[in-house]
Design an enzyme around this catalytic site. Sequence first.
Site, PDB file in Angstrom:
ATOM      1  N   ARG A   1       0.867  -1.549  -0.116  1.00 24.82           N
ATOM      2  CA  ARG A   1       0.067  -0.144  -0.019  1.00 24.82           C
ATOM      3  C   ARG A   1       0.815   1.615   0.083  1.00 24.82           C
ATOM      4  NH1 ARG A   1      -1.874  -3.756   3.369  1.00 24.82           N
ATOM      5  NH2 ARG A   1      -3.857  -4.000   3.684  1.00 24.82           N
TER       6      ARG A   1
ATOM      7  N   LYS B   1      -2.027  -2.733   7.692  1.00 27.74           N
ATOM      8  CA  LYS B   1      -3.277  -2.169   8.645  1.00 27.74           C
ATOM      9  C   LYS B   1      -3.278  -3.130  10.043  1.00 27.74           C
ATOM     10  CE  LYS B   1      -6.338  -0.863   5.439  1.00 27.74           C
ATOM     11  NZ  LYS B   1      -7.405  -0.777   4.384  1.00 27.74           N
TER      12      LYS B   1
ATOM     13  N   HIS C   1      -2.473   3.169  -6.292  1.00 25.74           N
ATOM     14  CA  HIS C   1      -3.444   1.957  -5.656  1.00 25.74           C
ATOM     15  C   HIS C   1      -4.400   1.139  -6.597  1.00 25.74           C
ATOM     16  CE1 HIS C   1      -5.220  -0.250  -2.523  1.00 25.74           C
ATOM     17  NE2 HIS C   1      -6.282  -0.448  -3.023  1.00 25.74           N
TER      18      HIS C   1
ATOM     19  N   ARG D   1      -0.900  -1.813  -6.823  1.00 26.84           N
ATOM     20  CA  ARG D   1      -1.745  -2.487  -6.170  1.00 26.84           C
ATOM     21  C   ARG D   1      -2.285  -3.081  -6.785  1.00 26.84           C
ATOM     22  NH1 ARG D   1      -1.373  -4.505  -0.248  1.00 26.84           N
ATOM     23  NH2 ARG D   1      -3.782  -4.681   0.245  1.00 26.84           N
TER      24      ARG D   1
ATOM     25  N   HIS E   1      -4.369  -9.394   3.362  1.00 26.64           N
ATOM     26  CA  HIS E   1      -6.052  -9.516   3.290  1.00 26.64           C
ATOM     27  C   HIS E   1      -6.472 -10.395   4.890  1.00 26.64           C
ATOM     28  CE1 HIS E   1      -6.815  -8.047  -1.092  1.00 26.64           C
ATOM     29  NE2 HIS E   1      -6.806  -7.093  -0.451  1.00 26.64           N
TER      30      HIS E   1
ATOM     31  N   TYR F   1      -9.739 -10.400  -7.694  1.00 25.54           N
ATOM     32  CA  TYR F   1      -9.130 -10.718  -8.405  1.00 25.54           C
ATOM     33  C   TYR F   1      -9.518 -11.670  -9.042  1.00 25.54           C
ATOM     34  CZ  TYR F   1      -6.695  -6.779  -5.995  1.00 25.54           C
ATOM     35  OH  TYR F   1      -6.963  -5.626  -5.418  1.00 25.54           O
TER      36      TYR F   1
END
Length: 309
Positions: free
Chosen positions: A158, A182, A255, A258, A281, A290
């Site tokens: 990210r 995150k 992004h 990514r 994730h 995806y």
Amino acid sequence: MNEELYSLAGRFISYLELEKRYSGHTCTAYRNDLFQFIDFITLNYGSTPVGDLTHVMIRSWLARLMEDTMTAKSVNRKISTLKSFFKFCLRQELIKQSPMIKVVAPKISRRLPGFIEEKGMRALEDNRSPADLQIFTDDFEGITHRLIFEIFYQTGIRLSELIYLQEFRVDNGNLSIKVMGKGGKERVIPISPALGAQINAYTDLKRSNLEVFERGVLLVHPHSGKRLYPKYVYLIVHKYLTDHQITTLKKKSPHVLRHTFATHLANNGADLNAVKELLGHSSLAATQVYTHTTIEQLKKVYKQAHPKA
């Protein structure tokens, strides 16, 4: 003014900051959502104690948001904020049951992520535009910009992770980087020998080109030596993708790189669970978007190879 709810919201945000170690940006988003909710409750229902809040009150707030043409995605984020808040209240034994159990989130029409075709990424890698012009200059600034693209595309990290990437987290011996994602979750991402060599060359150039630079940080501004900031990286990515006609996508942001990383992995047969781990994730559901590109690839192969296609 509902002092009890505002006080509880403050305690909840402190919990997210100090115990959950959420980023400042995330905590600000939670705070804004909660304060907006409390303002609505106070205006329409008075100083209602947290234990008296009902699913009907919450639904009325969500209905108002949707009347104001807020997207389902934004409404769902606010629902997520309230779920976390009432879960916190349950742990603090301030309520006996969360009113969110009777609140249903609106369905989101999932948009397929935009990505850059492989030929576009090859042009960036080869440093030659479709018009056969050099893309990146050979000076320190050009080398910095080129490395930004290489790291984004080869690791899928990210924007925030790129900016805070530190030198000591690059392991050239094992050809990997450690990324703080995150929620303070760390993950290890493999890198190619070529990218490892590029990073080594860049760190040497950084020391020879800049008298002063922010220590420990991998990527720095090519002139000031300070840590990169989000707007700078966004403008760099947008400029190169636009000026050199790398893609026809309207959105040309970090992004997108990514999304490109993940899409190219999926198209070339990567296991979806592996892609999930590389992206950081928390659930496979976020990664499954995806698979659409793989299906498109299958359709293309089918049309080319099957006699009845």
